[in-house]
Enzyme design. Structure first.
Site, PDB file in Angstrom:
ATOM      1  N   ASP A 154      40.043  31.322  62.497  1.00  0.00           N
ATOM      2  CA  ASP A 154      40.028  30.638  63.936  1.00  0.00           C
ATOM      3  C   ASP A 154      40.856  32.303  64.545  1.00  0.00           C
ATOM      4  O   ASP A 154      41.342  32.693  64.188  1.00  0.00           O
ATOM      5  CB  ASP A 154      41.007  29.247  63.475  1.00  0.00           C
ATOM      6  CG  ASP A 154      39.657  28.451  62.678  1.00  0.00           C
ATOM      7  OD1 ASP A 154      38.949  28.564  62.605  1.00  0.00           O
ATOM      8  OD2 ASP A 154      40.872  27.386  62.215  1.00  0.00           O
ATOM      9  N   ASN A 187      51.143  48.085  18.249  1.00  0.00           N
ATOM     10  CA  ASN A 187      50.488  47.130  19.187  1.00  0.00           C
ATOM     11  C   ASN A 187      51.894  46.709  19.476  1.00  0.00           C
ATOM     12  O   ASN A 187      51.622  46.574  20.944  1.00  0.00           O
ATOM     13  CB  ASN A 187      49.417  46.471  18.468  1.00  0.00           C
ATOM     14  CG  ASN A 187      47.677  46.370  19.243  1.00  0.00           C
ATOM     15  OD1 ASN A 187      47.811  47.173  19.789  1.00  0.00           O
ATOM     16  ND2 ASN A 187      47.622  44.783  18.943  1.00  0.00           N
TER      17      ASN A 187
END
Length: 881
Positions: A326, A712
């Site tokens: 806008d 991991n």
């Protein structure tokens, strides 16, 4: 287009609805209520917490992590499995609590509509619940009331209605009951009033034409319910990344299992190893890294005045390729200001006064302009929270603010008469008395004021207004209008003693004083923000209710240069087919005179062109387009509740520059995700290659299943999370947006993953081979080498630029803390007797640790060198279906 009630005469309206100024009878109203239903909006079903929580597990990486946790349980690794489940729950709760408070999309619609309405029933004025209004009701509108339904205006006295929530127009609309002959858009239907808009001034009476879901408000509510939302770019990227990870894992683990079986290694041993590699292949820390990155990003965005309602919107902002914004309040300040005066001279306002040809003009030379601006005005001072401010319509406030320094001088002037604005006159005037003297002060559109002016004020003298001067004034008006200025003419005269107080006499033979040029000026930060968008490859489209010339002039002030062929109007869109709009949408920079349906069609067209669309808005009219956009942004100050509930994020300061800052943060979040993914996958590929090539070379297995799982934990779950705390890259807003159908990992990324995995594999197998035939020590050294390789890799993965530079090296102490913690835990596994028995490790000498560190450092050097010599490859995209 709906029934053209605005083109019907008063008699035709009464005939259409079988009503009169006395209103409907109670019996007829009850009958119509049964026929047409309640004048209320249909409420959507309330969202439930459980489905929202379950939805947090729906992304592909979370499903991969869930699979890994189940595999860990199969392997008997309960601690590993519990850790994975805990990560899943933490991620889910973070997303759930961020989103749960903002899922009531349509409930606020009912709050905006009026609760009660004044109506004529059985010839009497009564107040009834708005829900009981029916078509044909004769309603009464007063200042401060909310219009309860769509209605045809039949009487009006100085009636002005704020329709910003519906049409996007910031200025109140002057209403007039006069019948309109031509077909016009909603913004120009001056004899219609619409549900949910606010009466600012004046008084009116109208006949209800539409109620409930058939009102303009209701149509928007219905479109909100029907409008589907696509998966966010982040969710789409997750799906693609999970697919890539899955393919890599299946291929490599299948190879490992096949080769092991062919070498007559016991099947159960190889199955256990393959399952361990499967768990290791899945980057268990990535969902956590992403969730933490998004959460921290949302916190950072709040400091940039962007409140994020959905976590994925943080990253979606970074994917934006076009911002549809806008004008009023976002690109501009949302307040009218006097910018120029004309009294035969062009006077430009600056911070310390008005200037003419570079010199400040004395205040007394503009005193008459200030007097008319202040006295021909309905703005007034009000006190709120101990602070004094102006109240009134935007134009009056701007004129009063300009003339405020002169205010004390006119404190003794007494207002005795007002002639309000009327459509035919296009001007307003006030009569004041001071002492024994009466003067009338008038303002209005120059083309309406000049015919009422016979004289002109020239300095301190008054003389006849010539035809050439009239032409010059109109030319100046046109010049100002082309520069986005709203132009008002000011005039006055001294009233003869016995003249009647009527507009016809008071607004005759006026003395023209000058012109005032007003503007809602651009925000100071916007031109720079627009340039930053262009540098980042982001297009900007201004969507406004303003006239094309006004929009173009504002665009020129904010570095948004636009050619005439790059502007279209809402009326032109209305007449276009979807195919035609799709063909031209890429070249459009301004859409003027836009309506809600136009905005929604624009968003659809841009998305079909492959754009990631950010759409801003404040009114109810913007809600459907905001909901449909990839990232809908509502205004925090001027936005309605409906728009806020439909949006992905709320712009707390209504400032376009804050959107650009949010895009920067969104890109940073995506960069962190990609850095983490590349780091985690390269490490996992290194582990798989190490096992694969050891089998191909007929070496003993260099790692045990538990060692693989421990790697991991040490390298995925601890230091990788530190990547989520990395600062933004300096070049983040100098790159083009990634393509919507682009794979997360490019060809270059995949090549580097395989290359760095191979480097880890070669280094690990070399030190493993050097220390054979002492298998426990060789495995411990291989185990340690892989851990160190991966910890060096996380340091290199922090930046796309060289990470060893002084400005980068110690900029993230959280990451260094994670690396140190991982090293400490690993050394505990290697040197503590209890853990040696669990993980099959033995103590290493200081020289052996130095040997491992030297080999792992080589991997860091190679990774850093690749940043200097390898150029970015073209991004790999998914073929369109």
């Amino acid at each position: 287009m709906a029934e053209a009630y605005y083109r019907q005469t008063t008699a035709e309206v009464f005939a259409t609805f079988h009503t009169s100024p006395d209103g409907l009878s109670s019996a007829e109203a009850a009958k119509r209520l049964q026929e047409y239903g309640s004048n209320s909006l249909q409420k959507d079903k309330k969202f439930k917490l459980l489905p929202l929580f379950i939805d947090q597990f729906s992304n592909a990486l979370s499903l991969l992590l869930l699979g890994a946790a189940i595999l860990a349980l199969i392997l008997g690794e309960r601690l590993e499995a519990i850790g994975m489940f805990a990560i899943l729950l933490i991620n889910a709760f973070l997303g759930f609590f961020q989103e749960a408070h903002a899922e009531k999309i349509l409930e606020s619609l009912a709050k905006i509509t009026a609760l009660h309405a004044k109506v004529m029933r059985d010839g009497k004025e009564i107040t009834i619940p708005t829900a009981n209004l029916v078509p044909g009701d004769f309603i009464i509108l007063e200042a401060g009331s909310i219009v309860p339904a769509d209605a045809r205006l039949l009487e009006a006295v100085a009636l002005e209605i704020n329709e910003a929530s519906l049409t996007g127009e910031s200025m109140p609309s002057a209403k007039d009951p006069q019948t309109m002959k031509k077909e016009v858009l909603i913004t120009e239907q001056s004899n219609m009033v619409f549900s949910g808009t606010v009466v600012m001034f004046g008084y009116g009476k109208a006949v209800v034409t539409l109620t409930g879901m058939k009102t303009e408000f209701g149509k928007i509510a219905q479109s909100l319910k029907e409008e589907a939302q696509d998966a966010s770019p982040l969710q789409q990227q997750f799906q693609k990344l999970a697919r890539q990870i899955g393919i890599i894992a299946v291929v490599m683990i299948s190879l490992v299992l096949l080769i092991g079986v062919m070498q007559e290694i016991p099947f159960f041993t190889m199955l256990l190893l393959a399952l361990s590699l499967a768990v290791a292949t899945i980057p268990i820390a990535l969902p956590t890294v992403v969730t933490i990155g998004l959460s921290l990003g949302s916190m950072t965005l709040s400091k940039c005045n962007m409140l994020v309602r959905k976590l994925t919107a943080v990253e979606t902002l970074g994917s934006t390729t076009i911002i549809c914004t806008d004008k009023t309040g976002t690109l501009t300040k949302n307040r009218m200001e006097v910018r120029v005066l004309y009294d035969g001279r062009d006077l430009e306002q600056k911070s310390n006064g008005f200037y003419h040809k570079g010199k400040v003009v004395p205040p007394e030379s503009i005193e008459m302009l200030a007097r008319i601006s202040l006295l021909c005005n309905n703005a007034h001072k009000a006190v709120e929270d101990g602070k004094e401010r102006w109240e009134g319509n935007a134009t009056d406030i701007a004129l009063a603010s300009f003339a405020a320094p002169f205010r004390p001088k006119y404190s003794t002037f007494k207002r005795i008469k007002e002639f309000p604005f009327e459509r035919e006159r296009k001007r307003v005037s006030f009569v004041y008395q001071y002492g024994k003297k009466k003067e009338v002060y008038a303002k209005g559109a120059p083309e309406a004021m000049l015919p009422a002016c016979t004289f002109i004020r020239d300095g301190k003298t008054v003389r006849k207004l010539t035809s050439s001067e009239r032409k010059r004034i109109l030319a100046k008006t046109e010049e100002y209008a082309k520069n986005a200025l709203r132009v008002i003419a000011l005039a006055y005269k001294t009233c003869p003693a016995k003249i009647p107080l009527k507009a016809e006499g008071m607004e005759k033979d006026l003395i023209f004083v000058g012109l005032v040029g007003l503007m809602d000026p651009p925000r100071d930060e916007v031109p720079t923000a627009i340039q930053e968008c262009y540098a980042a490859g982001i297009q900007v489209m201004m969507i406004t209710g303003d006239h094309p010339a006004t929009a173009k002039a504002i665009a020129a002030l904010i570095n948004h240069a636009v050619a005439d062929e790059e502007i279209i109007t809402g009326d032109e869109i209305e007449k276009m087919s979807d195919d035609h709009l799709l063909a031209i949408i890429h070249q459009i920079k301004i859409i003027a005179r836009a309506l809600p349906a136009h905005k929604l069609r624009v968003v659809h067209a841009l998305q079909k062109k492959g754009h990631v669309v950010a759409m801003t808005g404040d009114g109810v009219n913007d809600a459907p387009a905001i909901r449909r956009a990839d990232v809908g942004i509502s205004m925090g100050i001027t936005g309605t509740d409906v728009t806020k509930q439909s949006s992905h994020g709320i712009l707390l300061d209504d400032n376009f520059a804050s959107i650009v800052a949010s895009v920067r943060e969104g890109r940073t979040v995506y960069d962190k995700m990609i850095k983490s993914a590349k780091y985690l996958l390269s490490c996992n590929v290194g582990e798989i290659f190490t096992i694969l090539f050891s089998l191909l070379l007929f070496l003993p297995l260099p790692l045990l299943p538990l060692q693989i799982l421990m790697i991991n934990v040490l390298t995925d779950a601890i230091p990788a999370v530190g990547l989520a705390l990395e600062k933004s890259e300096e070049t983040v807003m100098k790159k083009k947006p990634r393509q919507k159908n682009q794979y997360p990992l490019t060809r270059k990324d995949v090549f580097l993953l395989l290359f760095f995995g191979l480097v880890m594999c070669v280094g690990t197998l070399l030190v493993f081979y050097w220390n054979l035939p002492n298998l426990p020590k060789a495995r411990t050294i291989a185990f340690t080498t892989l851990v160190f390789f991966q910890l060096f890799a996380v340091l290199s993965s922090r930046s796309f630029a060289p990470a060893w530079m002084p400005s980068k090296l110690f900029s993230n102490m959280w990451l260094w803390g994670g690396v140190c913690l991982a090293i400490g835990l690993h050394l505990m596994v290697v040197y503590t007797p209890f853990f040696q028995g669990v993980f099959g490790t033995v103590a290493l000498s200081g020289f052996e640790l130095l040997e491992v560190t030297a080999v792992a450092t080589l991997g860091f050097i190679i990774m850093e060198a690749s940043k200097l010599f390898l150029k970015d490859a073209e991004p790999r995209t998914i073929p369109s279906s």
